[in-house]
Every structure is written in structure tokens, then in C-alpha cells.
Design a protein around this motif. Structure first.
Motif: not given
Length: 706
Positions: A115-119, A179-185, A206-212, A142-144
């Protein structure tokens, strides 16, 4: 209730300056004003409820010694203390030996959840070095998302969830609609086998970027997420996060579930006397006539006496290992010698059967020696001598449920330790009525081989899930892979089912299988007991026994996949019960067969099963006021509403023209051998499942019908 034995071991690393802890006291020290912002305690509890042992690795390197007893390792956001409140133990950097050990761990079958993080780059860890051999990297981002977010917070991005997978391997996203990603990379991958589970939406930065991502590697599996908050105590209850967490860890643990249970040594099976007993019994059974007698004109009497004496002597030699059976084994020896002395006619083992009482010694792991002339259900209907070594699984949780909730004094779950040739079949029961005995057969116990039931369930349903493209949740996939989970599921199912035969509004003897009735009456009785067991499993799950969901899976899958396509089509009452359950669920929209794929609406399934149960129980309750013939007709009508009767059926509504006489049994002769034929769905399914229906090394069953 007594705890169930864990099946999977999860190791949560807290020795590399993690920003999360599964220990409430550590989380409270890390974040005194709001411990939930540093706690994975709820996530750990969720796994423990699913029979996973969850422990924290609190000190020292995460090297081979630390990994030896783990099935899944979780690394949640290691960080330098200047960026996060951390466990305060170790460095966020994994050293080269740890990296090598973790890579080898995964290749050998371990599961890894990262489990990583933003930045990501600022935290001073080297998770990218850990993930690189798997073709995965965590981007410094950091995805917005100002359109798809939670609580109008742009950095709390709602992900686009990928379509679910199909088949026996399981659907990682079952039950996860959002699912919600809170301050995700974000994640990147060069691995063609990587599966993107969640992406940033088209309206995000970051349109279409993988989060998981989920990645198979060697014999193991890796899960990577670009956020760690979604499984923390604050957020686990949001959207589909709890389901996603349980799914990911279950999927990562696939190799552990598939590992066979370690064999338990049996001193009795290793005793040379058992080998002599098995050999003599197998030799004698080849000489027996269908009624169990031996034609002494065709076989040497002296040789017959020698075989019987070898069996009797072996039983006497084994008897000291079975002190709890002293009286019964003495009677077995006496019955054997009496049978030989009286000329090898039809065997009468009533005396030893009366004294065989496994119901009186239900202790976990206890073994019984069984020697009887009998026929084998779903095997040969001929009477032959059999010798069995069986072991009773009776863990404390089961004993407690039987004692306090589902009293069933005759129920004896057993597993086969070793056996003679007659049990090289699909026979999965040891019932008194199968034993050759004169007079009224004592009915003290019902032995059910839960290991055999579980094995054929895993074999057939795994094949069926692939054939029909089933949307199978990961915990159900784990059930199909795990000897331990499936065996325990059948033990609990059998306990409740067996008891249900004598509970409820019963217009007849609950053990009516001993009477002569149209076979759909047996179908409805067996199905009624299964629907009752399903309902009780739903109730147990609601009370906190998460494992009871496995019982629901087992009942549903065995009923709709295995029962209808097993055995002959001559009065196949178990098969008909499965046909009815599937047809009801399909008719009312709880399952869908579309685009050659079977979809179960898991969140509504219990409602569907309860609906059919209500119809069957209404039939039973109203049957108390009906004649026997009228009840048979009403039962036929209930089945035929969902499973059409055969063309030209004399029993179909509108065609029945029977006088309501005191003894309507002669009308049973008008029942078609296959009164309710298989649908096109099942005809096709049976053909495709044929290779999986017979146990390896077992002859095809003669019939499953009554």
C-alpha cells in the motif's frame, strides 16, 4: 463461540516505520487525538473473522525466518517520521536481504499486499525496488478529481472499478461497486499479466491511471494500491472498501488455500493387523453373492474359514487401539465366526451393529474400526464385507453448536483414513440401514463422510464455475480450493440438515425415504432441509460467524451444479431438488444466464432462497389437512411450476384422474422414470462436466436414485 482454526496466516509488517498498525495501543500512541487515522485494527478483525491469523511483525528484519510461517505479507505505507506519525520502529527502507527474501517468498507461493501513497517519493521508502521485479511502480503523483469524488473533496477520488472476472479463480471485485482513494498516487506496470482493478476517472487529473493492480508472479500473487487510507479504521466502512480488502487478501492467499491439509498419522492404519484385515476382507468380498452369502458349492469351505478367521484375528489384534469399541469389536468377531459356523449364508450382523455406537464418543480426532457386510450408497447395491478406519472431526466450535443450538445426538461426521475396495466409489455415508442384519435395524447413528463430500464439491463446482463463467467471490474461490474450509462447511451443513428432518410442520414421518412415495416427495424433503440449513447459515453469519457464508456457498453450488447432473435420470430425487432451486432463482431474477455466463445477485441471494423455502414450508403446513394423494398432487404442482413435467405425464395438473383412496401407492407406478427432465441448460452442462463427475480411480456410481 469457540474460535475456528485459522486457515491463512497474514503478517502485517510494523518494523519499517509504518504509518499504520493493527495494534490499537500502538495506533493510540501514534495518533493520540484520533487513533483511527493510524489504525488497521478493523481491517485485521475483518480478516480474523474469515479464518485468517493476523499478526504484527514488530521488530527485526523481514527476512526468510520472519516469513517462514506467513502466507500473506502486508506492507502499508512505510515512511520517515518527518512526514507521518509512524510505529517508530526500524527504517522505511528494506535492505537487500529483505528484498530478496520477499521476492523469493512471492515466487514460492506467498501473497504480498503493498500500500503506497500520494507523493510517493518523499517518504523515504523503497517500495519501488520491492515492486520492480513484478513490473509495477508507484508514481509520484496526487490525483485530483473535481467531478467524481467523495464529500466534495477533489483529492478523495472515486475510482472506476474494472469489470469483474469470471470462473473458479474468483472475482476480485465481487461486492465492490465503488471505492474511494484518499490522496492517491498512481501505479504503472510493464507486466502484461497485471490486472488493473481500479482507475482514475476520465474527469481526474490522471485520466485512466491505475490506482490498484493485481499481479500473478511465480506461484504467488502481488497486490499494489496507490493509497493506504481506504482500509484504515476511518474509511474501511465506506463504499465497497471492506469487501475489497477481504477480496484482495483472499486472492493473495490463493496458494495457501490450495495447499493440502497435512496428513494426520494413524497408528491403527500403520499396524500390520490392519493390512491383514483389509487384505482378507477384499479377498472375501470377491466371493460373495449379491445378498452377502457365499456359495460353498463354488468355493472351498476351508479357504473361506481361513479368510474369516484372518479377519477375526486381525480385529482382535487391533481391538486394544479402540478401547471405546471393546464391546462392539467383540461382537464383530462373534458375528464373523457365527456366520462362518452357520455356513456362510446371508450375513446377520445385528448384534455387532447394535453395539457399534460412534454417537457416544464424538471427540475430535478419535478413530473407529468398522467391519460390516453392507451395500454402499452411490456405489454397489450388493452386500459385501467392508473394513474401514474412520476419524471423527469434532472441533470445539462444532461441539458447542451441537450442544447449545442444533442438538443432533445421532450425527457423526467422519473422514476416511483407509478402507477396503467397496469404498473406491462415490459412497459418502455410513448408515445402519446399509448393514446386513435381520429384524429391525437399530438406528443409533448417521455417519457422513464430510471429506468425500468436500472433495467432490471442490472437483465438480470448480469445473462448473469455469464452464458457466460464474461471478465467483474470492472467498468462494478459496472454499473451492481449500480442503479445510470445504470440510468444515460440510460438517456444519450436515449437522443442520440432518436435524431439520425432524423439525417443522411435518405432515408425515420425516424419514419418509423408508416409505413408498413419488420420488418428488423425497426431493422436496431433502431440499427443505437444505433450505433450512441455508437459512440458519444466513442467521449465523448475521450473528458474526463469517464462516457460515461458506455453508451458503456449498449448499447453493452443490445443489445447482452437482446434484442435477450426477447419477442416472431414473427417479433422481436429489437432482430434482437442484433443478427446482435453480429454476426458482432464475425465474425470480436472483440468477441470470445471459451471454453464456451465469451471474448470481449475491446481495439478494438469501432473499431468493428464503422465498423457495417459504413455498415448500407452506406446502408442508397445508399438507397436514390434505389426504396423502392430494398432498402428492400438490407437491407435483409446486415442482412443475418451475420445472416442467415430462410430456404426457399422468401426474400433471389437469391430467391426474386418480380416486382418493386410502392407499394410493399403486398410482406411483404411473410416475415416469424421469418425471421432470433436465432443461436445455442442464443437458448442456452435464455434457461439459462429464470429466469431473467421477472421482479419480472410482467406478461410476450405479445410481443416486431411491
Amino acid at each position: 463461540m469457540a474460535p475456528l482454526r485459522p486457515v491463512v496466516r497474514v503478517l502485517f509488517d510494523e518494523a519499517h516505520s509504518q504509518a499504520w498498525s493493527i495494534r490499537p495501543e500502538v495506533a493510540a500512541r501514534m495518533q493520540p487525538s484520533h487513533p483511527a487515522d493510524a489504525s488497521y485494527a478493523r481491517a485485521a478483525a475483518l480478516l480474523r473473522a474469515r479464518r485468517m491469523d493476523v499478526a504484527a511483525h514488530t521488530d527485526g528484519p523481514l527476512a526468510a525466518d520472519a516469513l517462514r510461517d506467513a502466507d500473506v505479507v502486508v506492507l502499508a505505507h512505510p515512511s520517515e517520521p518527518k512526514w507521518e506519525a509512524t510505529t517508530g520502529v526500524g527504517s522505511p527502507l528494506l535492505d537487500p536481504d529483505e528484498l530478496e527474501a520477499l521476492h523469493a517468498f512471492v515466487a514460492a507461493g506467498g501473497g504480498l499486499v503493498v500500500l503506497g501513497e500520494s507523493e510517493q517519493d518523499k517518504y523515504g521508502n523503497n517500495l519501488d525496488a520491492l515492486l520492480a521485479p513484478f513490473g509495477v511502480a508507484i508514481a509520484h503523483d496526487t490525483v485530483q478529481d473535481y467531478e467524481r469524488n467523495l464529500n466534495s473533496t477533489p483529492s478523495w477520488v472515486r475510482a472506476d472499478i474494472a469489470p469483474g472476472a469470471r470462473g473458479a479463480a474468483g472475482d476480485l471485485l465481487a461486492g465492490v461497486d465503488e471505492a474511494c482513494f484518499y490522496r492517491a498516487g498512481t501505479l504503472t506496470t510493464t507486466n502484461p499479466e497485471a490486472r488493473v482493478l481500479a482507475r482514475a476517472s476520465a474527469s481526474s487529473s490522471a485520466p485512466g491511471a491505475a490506482l490498484a493492480l493485481a499481479v500473478p508472479h511465480g506461484a504467488g500473487r502481488v497486490v499494489a494500491l496507490a493509497d493506504s487510507d481506504l482500509f484504515g479504521d476511518d474509511c474501511l466502512g465506506d463504499l465497497g472498501h471492506a469487501a475489497l480488502w477481504a477480496n484482495l487478501v483472499s486472492w493473495a492467499a490463493a496458494a495457501a488455500y490450495a495447499t493440502p491439509a497435512p496428513a494426520t498419522p494413524s497408528p491403527a492404519a500403520a499396524d500390520p493387523a490392519w493390512g491383514r484385515l483389509r487384505e482378507a476382507t477384499d479377498a472375501l468380498r470377491l466371493l460373495q453373492e449379491p445378498d452377502g452369502s457365499v456359495d460353498t458349492a463354488a468355493h472351498d469351505a476351508a479357504g473361506l474359514h481361513d479368510l474369516v478367521e484372518a479377519m477375526a484375528g486381525a480385529v482382535e489384534a487391533l481391538a486394544p487401539r479402540f478401547d471405546h469399541q471393546a464391546e462392539g469389536l467383540s461382537a464383530t468377531v462373534a458375528d464373523l465366526r457365527a456366520w462362518a459356523r452357520d455356513g456362510f449364508g446371508r450375513p446377520d450382523f445385528a448384534a455387532s451393529l447394535e453395539r457399534f455406537r460412534p454417537d457416544r464418543v464424538r471427540r475430535d480426532g478419535i478413530e473407529h474400526l468398522v467391519v460390516f457386510p453392507m451395500y454402499t450408497q452411490n456405489g454397489s447395491r450388493d452386500t459385501r464385507f467392508e473394513a474401514l478406519l474412520v476419524r471423527v472431526p469434532w472441533p470445539e466450535w462444532l461441539a458447542e453448536l451441537e450442544r447449545d443450538r442444533y442438538d443432533n445426538a445421532k450425527f457423526v461426521p467422519v473422514t476416511l483414513v483407509d478402507h477396503t475396495a467397496g469404498y473406491d466409489s462415490e459412497c459418502a455415508v455410513l448408515f445402519p440401514e446399509t448393514v446386513s442384519a435381520t429384524g429391525t435395524v437399530p438406528n443409533h447413528f448417521g455417519g457422513i463422510f464430510c471429506d468425500r463430500e468436500a472433495e467432490r464439491f471442490r472437483r465438480v463446482v470448480s469445473a462448473a464455475a469455469d464452464v458457466v463463467g460464474l461471478n465467483l467471490p474470492p472467498d468462494a474461490a478459496a472454499l473451492l480450493a481449500s480442503e479445510r474450509l470445504s470440510l468444515d462447511s460440510y460438517v456444519l451443513w450436515d449437522l443442520i440438515h440432518d436435524r431439520a428432518h425432524s423439525r417443522g410442520d411435518l405432515p408425515f414421518d420425516p424419514f419418509m425415504i423408508r416409505q413408498r412415495m413419488p420420488y418428488w416427495m423425497y426431493s422436496l424433503e431433502e431440499l427443505r432441509c437444505d433450505l433450512t440449513a441455508f437459512g440458519e447459515a444466513v442467521r449465523l453469519q448475521g450473528e458474526g460467524m463469517a464462516f457460515a457464508r461458506n455453508v451458503q456457498y456449498a449448499i447453493l453450488f452443490d445443489r445447482i451444479f452437482r446434484f442435477p447432473v450426477s447419477g442416472t435420470r431414473v427417479r433422481n430425487y436429489d437432482g430434482l431438488g437442484g433443478q427446482l432451486l435453480f429454476a426458482y432463482l432464475h425465474r425470480h431474477g436472483f440468477v441470470h444466464w445471459t451471454d453464456n455466463r451465469l451471474t448470481v445477485e449475491w446481495d439478494r441471494l438469501a432473499e431468493g432462497v428464503a422465498g423457495l423455502r417459504a413455498e415448500v414450508e407452506t406446502l408442508y403446513r397445508e399438507g397436514i389437512d390434505r389426504s396423502k394423494l392430494a398432498q402428492w398432487g400438490a407437491a407435483h404442482d409446486l415442482v412443475a411450476r418451475y420445472v416442467p413435467a415430462a410430456a404426457g405425464s399422468s401426474w400433471a395438473q389437469g391430467a391426474r384422474a386418480y380416486a382418493d383412496v386410502e392407499d394410493p401407492r399403486p398410482y406411483i407406478d404411473d410416475v415416469a422414470p424421469d418425471e421432470f427432465p433436465l432443461s436445455m441448460f442442464y443437458t448442456s452442462l452435464k455434457q461439459k462436466l462429464q470429466p469431473s463427475l467421477a472421482r479419480s480411480g472410482a467406478p461410476a456410481p450405479a445410481a443416486v436414485a431411491a
